[in-house]
Design a protein around this motif. Structure first.
Motif, mmCIF file in Angstrom:
data_model
loop_
_atom_site.group_PDB
_atom_site.id
_atom_site.type_symbol
_atom_site.label_atom_id
_atom_site.label_comp_id
_atom_site.label_asym_id
_atom_site.label_seq_id
_atom_site.Cartn_x
_atom_site.Cartn_y
_atom_site.Cartn_z
ATOM 1 N N LEU A 1 18.765 7.598 25.259
ATOM 2 C CA LEU A 1 18.862 6.667 26.385
ATOM 3 C C LEU A 1 17.583 5.853 26.513
ATOM 4 O O LEU A 1 17.615 4.633 26.732
ATOM 5 C CB LEU A 1 19.115 7.449 27.673
ATOM 6 C CG LEU A 1 19.637 6.668 28.875
ATOM 7 C CD1 LEU A 1 21.072 6.229 28.623
ATOM 8 C CD2 LEU A 1 19.564 7.538 30.124
ATOM 9 N N ILE B 1 18.307 1.821 26.125
ATOM 10 C CA ILE B 1 18.263 0.980 27.329
ATOM 11 C C ILE B 1 16.900 0.329 27.437
ATOM 12 O O ILE B 1 15.873 0.999 27.450
ATOM 13 C CB ILE B 1 18.567 1.788 28.597
ATOM 14 C CG1 ILE B 1 20.025 2.238 28.583
ATOM 15 C CG2 ILE B 1 18.283 0.972 29.836
ATOM 16 C CD1 ILE B 1 20.462 2.932 29.842
ATOM 17 N N VAL C 1 22.017 -2.442 22.527
ATOM 18 C CA VAL C 1 22.796 -1.216 22.340
ATOM 19 C C VAL C 1 22.572 -0.581 20.965
ATOM 20 O O VAL C 1 23.338 0.284 20.565
ATOM 21 C CB VAL C 1 24.309 -1.471 22.551
ATOM 22 C CG1 VAL C 1 24.582 -1.829 24.002
ATOM 23 C CG2 VAL C 1 24.838 -2.567 21.623
ATOM 24 N N THR D 1 24.743 4.878 28.960
ATOM 25 C CA THR D 1 24.260 3.523 28.676
ATOM 26 C C THR D 1 25.253 2.480 29.156
ATOM 27 O O THR D 1 24.875 1.484 29.799
ATOM 28 C CB THR D 1 24.008 3.356 27.168
ATOM 29 O OG1 THR D 1 23.014 4.291 26.741
ATOM 30 C CG2 THR D 1 23.537 1.946 26.848
ATOM 31 N N TYR E 1 24.279 -0.093 32.187
ATOM 32 C CA TYR E 1 24.225 -1.532 31.933
ATOM 33 C C TYR E 1 25.202 -2.291 32.835
ATOM 34 O O TYR E 1 24.868 -3.342 33.399
ATOM 35 C CB TYR E 1 24.539 -1.832 30.464
ATOM 36 C CG TYR E 1 23.323 -1.848 29.563
ATOM 37 C CD1 TYR E 1 22.135 -2.437 29.960
ATOM 38 C CD2 TYR E 1 23.361 -1.286 28.288
ATOM 39 C CE1 TYR E 1 21.028 -2.469 29.140
ATOM 40 C CE2 TYR E 1 22.253 -1.301 27.452
ATOM 41 C CZ TYR E 1 21.087 -1.893 27.894
ATOM 42 O OH TYR E 1 19.987 -1.918 27.072
#
Length: 465
Positions: A16, A20, A199, A229, A233
């Motif tokens: 993560l 991100i 991503v 994620t 987002y």
């Protein structure tokens, strides 16, 4: 951290933290409300098959090399060396862009009027702080990424939750109709590459596979990270667009602008903006720690195989960390920051040119990773695969081709963002394209030199493979 102690949670947080990125969060929101549709399409078309392929490769071929090991097994030493070079150098090129953004945000939040000289010194200090953290034990690096991932979740929840509260209290700043959220091809060509870049990085956990208590937990951790994620987002994009009209989301200042709107009516709102903005800044360093750890370990593995020069393979005797590759990353980043300092006053768009250039380099290794999955299925069919992507070779080929197409489109649009309107802005595209070509040429020279040296070492018995 002791060897073999990482569990699902810590592995998912590492992924993560790597994936991100708050530095490009507003680039997605800048697309407008249709970013919601594009995010969903990207996760279905690209991230899910990418995650499944990564899970199979990581569990079938565990080791510190990660993507380097997979390409080596599939296509041999030369292609593995090229992949490792690109995978490593992109971090040294991307780090300056992230820390230049850090310095700009820090100046706006805490030190208005800070001179360019002090901002450059701050960037260099951040670069070498990252190298120092990565040179310590794996446990320290993972600890930093876990904290950074937790802070990212907190900042995104504040952005999304605050946006929902603002929208309910003051009315939506953007139009959230189904038609508006449907993907459109308007100005998306300028921002879709950043969405794809946002991503990638899930395969970095493969370089820590030896640190996991149970390798079978790796697919669980990956898909937990992918689910989080996607949710984060979407939530943050909604929050930003509920507080800011889609035409007013700044590429560099969108997060701070949104925080100022959300906390404007609260007692101590200015302090809250500084606090949350400061937490957002800390997450940028976490990103760089995660990527430096993963890319340097892959580069060190390539050096041990004789595919990159010896300097990349120097390891810490005490901690077992790749101090050679980490230090070289710091040197590359410092050099790029110094060059930025020479041109910054006369090139307002230099930051995004640098970001686009480094992002293209970051995407290039995936052009080999997805074909490697298909090739390994064909040449090594009996390999135990704790996680296996369902389907025959044609299905595997379709998955890989689907992911490859997304990567190719993203690379092309990073270099030529106006291509959808049949235009090319050479003032922007020229330097990016030249930088990519120069990086490839330098890589070829280094790969050839390393290959010649490898042959020499094999003849003298110093290297046996």
């Amino acid at each position: 951290m002791e060897r073999g102690t990482m569990r699902v949670g810590s592995t998912a947080l590492f992924a993560l933290c790597a994936v991100i990125s708050l530095d490009t969060l507003t680039a997605v929101a800048s697309i407008g409300v249709c970013a919601i549709g594009w995010l969903l399409v990207t996760f279905v078309v690209f991230v899910i098959p990418y995650g499944r392929i990564t899970s199979e490769l990581s569990t079938a071929y565990p080791g510190q090399g990660g993507i380097y090991d997979w390409v080596l097994r599939a296509f041999g030493h030369r292609w593995a060396a090229r992949t490792s070079w690109l995978y490593w150098i992109n971090v040294g090129l991307w780090m300056p862009a992230v820390y230049i953004l850090f310095a700009g945000m820090f100046t706006e939040l805490f030190a208005p009027g800070m001179s360019l000289r002090w901002q450059i010194l701050l960037c260099i200090a951040l670069t070498w702080s990252t190298v120092w953290i990565c040179n310590l034990s794996v446990g320290v690096g993972v600890w930093v990424t876990k904290i950074a991932a937790s802070l990212k979740i907190l900042v995104i929840l504040l952005l999304g939750g605050g946006g929902f509260w603002y929208g309910l209290s003051h009315g939506m700043a953007s139009d959230f109709t189904l038609a508006a959220m449907t993907p459109s091809t308007g100005n998306v060509s300028a921002f879709l590459p950043a969405l794809v870049f946002n991503v990638i990085g899930f395969e970095l956990v493969a370089t820590l596979s030896e640190e996991m208590r149970d390798l079978g937990d790796l697919p669980k951790a990956l898909f937990l990270a992918i689910g989080l994620t996607a949710a984060l987002y979407l939530f943050s994009t909604l929050g930003i667009l509920m507080a800011l009209p889609e035409g007013e989301v700044g590429l560099l200042s969108g997060v701070i602008d949104t925080l100022r709107i959300l906390f404007a009516e609260l007692s101590g709102g200015v302090l809250m903006v500084k606090l949350v903005g400061g937490l957002a800044l800390l997450t940028l360093m976490g990103n760089m720690v995660a990527w430096t750890m993963g890319s340097s370990r892959a580069a060190a593995e390539a050096s041990a195989e004789g595919e990159l020069p010896r300097q990349w393979g120097r390891m810490s005797h005490r901690h077992g960390t790749p101090v050679g590759a980490n230090t070289l990353t710091g040197l590359v980043s410092t050099s790029v920051i110094a060059v930025y300092a020479l041109f910054a006053e006369n090139a307002d768009d230099l930051f995004w040119s640098l970001f686009a250039f480094s992002s293209c380099i970051a995407l290039l290794p995936y052009l080999m990773m997805f074909p490697a999955h298909v090739k390994l299925r064909l040449i090594d069919p009996h390999r135990p695969r704790p996680y296996r992507v369902a389907g025959n070779p044609m299905v595997q080929g379709a998955y890989a081709a689907q992911c490859l197409l997304v990567i190719v489109v993203a690379i092309v649009l990073f270099i030529f963002p106006e291509l959808s309107s049949a235009q090319v802005e050479w003032r922007y595209s020229g330097p990016v394209m030249v930088g990519v070509i120069a990086t490839l040429v330098i890589g070829e020279v280094m790969v050839k030199c390393a290959a010649d040296h490898r042959i020499q070492r094999c003849k003298t018995g110093q290297l046996v493979r």
